[in-house]
Structures are given as structure tokens and as C-alpha cells.
Design an enzyme around this catalytic site. Sequence first.
Site, PDB file in Angstrom:
ATOM      1  N   GLU A   1      28.374  -1.964   9.229  1.00 35.18           N
ATOM      2  CA  GLU A   1      27.870  -3.240   9.635  1.00 35.18           C
ATOM      3  C   GLU A   1      26.926  -3.611   8.633  1.00 35.18           C
ATOM      4  O   GLU A   1      26.891  -4.791   8.114  1.00 35.18           O
ATOM      5  CB  GLU A   1      27.892  -3.794  11.001  1.00 35.18           C
TER       6      GLU A   1
ATOM      7  N   GLU B   1      33.495   2.562  17.290  1.00 36.46           N
ATOM      8  CA  GLU B   1      32.769   1.711  18.552  1.00 36.46           C
ATOM      9  C   GLU B   1      33.915   1.921  19.720  1.00 36.46           C
ATOM     10  O   GLU B   1      33.656   2.225  20.725  1.00 36.46           O
ATOM     11  CB  GLU B   1      32.429   0.414  18.482  1.00 36.46           C
TER      12      GLU B   1
HETATM   13  N1  COA Z   1      22.946   7.345  17.721  1.00 34.89           N
HETATM   14  C1  COA Z   1      22.153   8.192  18.270  1.00 34.89           C
HETATM   15  N2  COA Z   1      21.962   9.381  17.845  1.00 34.89           N
HETATM   16  C2  COA Z   1      22.784   9.732  17.082  1.00 34.89           C
HETATM   17  C3  COA Z   1      23.886   9.003  16.564  1.00 34.89           C
HETATM   18  C4  COA Z   1      24.036   7.678  16.980  1.00 34.89           C
HETATM   19  N3  COA Z   1      24.919   6.628  16.488  1.00 34.89           N
HETATM   20  N4  COA Z   1      24.712   9.625  15.277  1.00 34.89           N
HETATM   21  C5  COA Z   1      24.093  10.825  15.356  1.00 34.89           C
HETATM   22  N5  COA Z   1      23.135  10.924  16.400  1.00 34.89           N
HETATM   23  C6  COA Z   1      22.030  12.000  16.604  1.00 34.89           C
HETATM   24  C7  COA Z   1      23.065  13.181  17.391  1.00 34.89           C
HETATM   25  O1  COA Z   1      23.058  12.953  18.526  1.00 34.89           O
HETATM   26  C8  COA Z   1      22.296  14.333  16.968  1.00 34.89           C
HETATM   27  O2  COA Z   1      21.069  14.502  17.603  1.00 34.89           O
HETATM   28  P1  COA Z   1      20.565  16.008  18.244  1.00 34.89           P
HETATM   29  O3  COA Z   1      20.517  16.802  17.033  1.00 34.89           O
HETATM   30  O4  COA Z   1      19.205  15.534  18.967  1.00 34.89           O
HETATM   31  O5  COA Z   1      21.738  16.429  19.260  1.00 34.89           O
HETATM   32  C9  COA Z   1      22.112  14.330  15.426  1.00 34.89           C
HETATM   33  O6  COA Z   1      22.105  12.842  15.174  1.00 34.89           O
HETATM   34  C10 COA Z   1      22.982  14.854  14.479  1.00 34.89           C
HETATM   35  O7  COA Z   1      24.194  14.242  15.007  1.00 34.89           O
HETATM   36  P2  COA Z   1      25.685  15.247  15.457  1.00 34.89           P
HETATM   37  O8  COA Z   1      26.707  14.809  15.921  1.00 34.89           O
HETATM   38  O9  COA Z   1      24.928  16.712  15.751  1.00 34.89           O
HETATM   39  O10 COA Z   1      25.978  15.537  13.870  1.00 34.89           O
HETATM   40  P3  COA Z   1      27.665  16.003  13.419  1.00 34.89           P
HETATM   41  O11 COA Z   1      27.606  16.282  11.784  1.00 34.89           O
HETATM   42  O12 COA Z   1      28.015  17.120  14.318  1.00 34.89           O
HETATM   43  O13 COA Z   1      28.240  14.734  13.675  1.00 34.89           O
HETATM   44  C11 COA Z   1      28.893  12.400  13.336  1.00 34.89           C
HETATM   45  C12 COA Z   1      28.122  13.406  12.749  1.00 34.89           C
HETATM   46  C13 COA Z   1      28.356  11.046  12.562  1.00 34.89           C
HETATM   47  C14 COA Z   1      30.313  12.458  13.039  1.00 34.89           C
HETATM   48  C15 COA Z   1      28.474  12.217  14.765  1.00 34.89           C
HETATM   49  O14 COA Z   1      27.008  12.133  14.907  1.00 34.89           O
HETATM   50  C16 COA Z   1      28.677  10.798  15.484  1.00 34.89           C
HETATM   51  O15 COA Z   1      30.116  10.707  15.970  1.00 34.89           O
HETATM   52  N6  COA Z   1      27.781   9.849  15.576  1.00 34.89           N
HETATM   53  C17 COA Z   1      27.998   8.795  16.512  1.00 34.89           C
HETATM   54  C18 COA Z   1      28.767   7.672  15.391  1.00 34.89           C
HETATM   55  C19 COA Z   1      29.001   6.429  16.229  1.00 34.89           C
HETATM   56  O16 COA Z   1      29.830   6.303  17.134  1.00 34.89           O
HETATM   57  N7  COA Z   1      28.530   5.330  15.747  1.00 34.89           N
HETATM   58  C20 COA Z   1      28.566   4.021  16.343  1.00 34.89           C
HETATM   59  C21 COA Z   1      27.560   3.737  17.411  1.00 34.89           C
HETATM   60  S1  COA Z   1      27.696   2.206  17.916  1.00 34.89           S
END
Ligand code: COA
Length: 260
Positions: free
Chosen positions: A114, A134
Site C-alpha cells: 500500500e 491481510e
Molecule cells: N509485522 C511484524 N513483524 C514482522 C512482520 C510484520 N508484518 N513481518 C515480518 N516480521 C518479523 C517476524 O515476526 C520475524 O521476527 P522475529 O525474528 O522476531 O521472529 C522477522 O520479521 C523475520 O520474519 P520471518 O517471518 O521470520 O521471515 P521469513 O523469511 O520466514 O518470512 C515473510 C518472510 C514476509 C513471508 C513473513 O515474515 C510474513 O509473512 N510476514 C507478514 C506479512 C504480512 O502478513 N503483512 C501484512 C501485515 S498487515
Amino acid sequence: MSAKNLLLKQYGEVTVITINRPDALNALNPETLKELDETFSEIEANPATKVIMITGAGDKAFVAGGDISVMQPLNPLQARTVARQAQHLFNRIEHSTKIVLAAINGYALGGGCELALACDIRLAADSAKLGQPEINLGIIPGWAGTQRLPRLIGKGKAKELMLTGNMISALQAEKLGLVNKVVPDDKLFDTTLEMAQKIAAKPQVAVRLIKQAVDNGMEMPVDKAIDYEAELFALCFATEDQKEGMAAFLEKREPNWKDC
Ligand code: COA
């Protein structure tokens, strides 16, 4: 200004804002949204900056969304406040007096996608992934994604992305018109900066009027938008740059822009 979650660097007339929370994949918490808002106020007031570029710190993410750990416990009133805060910021980016480019250097998900949608132009690294996941969290995009995404790529494709929560590659995003251009990972920063500098070197009144004509005109019925375009076109003829640009062409020389 000093911002905890942002890095600012000046490259000539281009200011690069790097969102700097790599441990959370640059997720946007309310503090970072506030810092971005304050930074935009400062940059907009600074005539030394003509173009702004936004990117993410580290090599994994542009912005992986709103900060889920902050949002999880919110009640509806608090959630509305966060949505309003981000919507206000993204509106001011979209309507900024400066041109704003997104250099999408990794995940651009949810609020990250966004944020990119609010920018004027989006370039993405080969390995970038975009999406509105989301739905997988039991919510809808609330930072204007339900509105900007269909306006950019059409209703059907926007609904597909939001309803499936699928992440798409940079190349798929380019095919959809969600990003302007895909470049190799190691060329993203320089290619985006080069485009930013090219726009910064153009006559800035005309730059601003093109942005205004497209953004405001798209919200009007087409006949009114065409009238509006004529008014902005006429306004160009009140600038020194119009006289200079056309004189330079006729005299077969480079123009010397004054931005007025
Ligand atoms: N909010 C808060 N923390 C987030 C985040 C978010 N949107 N996206 C990633 N992080 C944090 C993770 O909790 C993790 O923290 P930690 O190391 O303290 O556990 C760190 O960033 C690394 O993320 P991780 O999930 O371990 O990396 P990955 O390579 O396995 O996966 C993604 C990457 C982007 C696929 C995954 O992090 C993800 O799905 N994130 C959320 C995306 C999302 O739903 N966004 C919309 C939010 S409204």
C-alpha cells in the site's frame, strides 16, 4: 531531523528515505508512520529536494506490512486510529509536491504494498515479492489498498490478489502494471536513483502539473478532467521555463531551467 526507524541520505536533488527496521522486515509501526509523516513535512519544505525515493533496509524487504505485533491486541477504535494514521500519510505521499519513487528491494506486503501504491512510480528488484496477504490474518487491507490497487490494476486482478492473499513475483507484478519496471537486484538502487535524478533535472513546475493532472484528473469525469488539463496546460505558459524550453529548441541548444 533524527528518526529512530528511518535513514535519510541526499544524492544531489534526490532524498532517499530508507525504512530501517530490518529485524522486523521493515514493518511499519505507529512510531515509524509518525517519523515518515514528520520527514515528509521537512522534505516538502526543503527546495533542495526535488524527488524522493523510498526503499527498505537490508536485502530481504521493502516493507513486510503493518506491524502485526502492534496490531494484534487492538480494539476496533484503536484499529481505526492506526488505519487513519497510515491513510493520512499515504495520501500526503500521493499528493506530495515532490515526485516519489519506490525502490522495492524485497517483500512489499500489506501496508508495504500500500505504501508503494501511494508512490508515483514503482521499480522492483528481480527477487521482490508483492501482495496483500491481510486475508490470512482475518482482516482486510486498511491503508487504502482496497482503493488504490483496483484503480491501478483493475477490479478483477485486485480482488484476486486480496481474496487469495497470494504473493506474486516482481515479473508478475510488472505484467499486472503494479510495478513500472523490474531490474536485477544489484541494480535496483542505482536504476531508481538514476530515474529520480532524471526527473529532478526536468522543469519542476511542469513536473508538478503532470502529477496533478493525472492524479486529480483521474478522480473527475473525463470531460471535466480534459477541461482541467487545458487549464494546467495554459498555466505552463505563465512560466519562464516554457519560454526557455521552446526558445532552446528553436535555437538548437540545451534549456537552462529556472523552475519557475
Ligand atoms: N509485522 C511484524 N513483524 C514482522 C512482520 C510484520 N508484518 N513481518 C515480518 N516480521 C518479523 C517476524 O515476526 C520475524 O521476527 P522475529 O525474528 O522476531 O521472529 C522477522 O520479521 C523475520 O520474519 P520471518 O517471518 O521470520 O521471515 P521469513 O523469511 O520466514 O518470512 C515473510 C518472510 C514476509 C513471508 C513473513 O515474515 C510474513 O509473512 N510476514 C507478514 C506479512 C504480512 O502478513 N503483512 C501484512 C501485515 S498487515
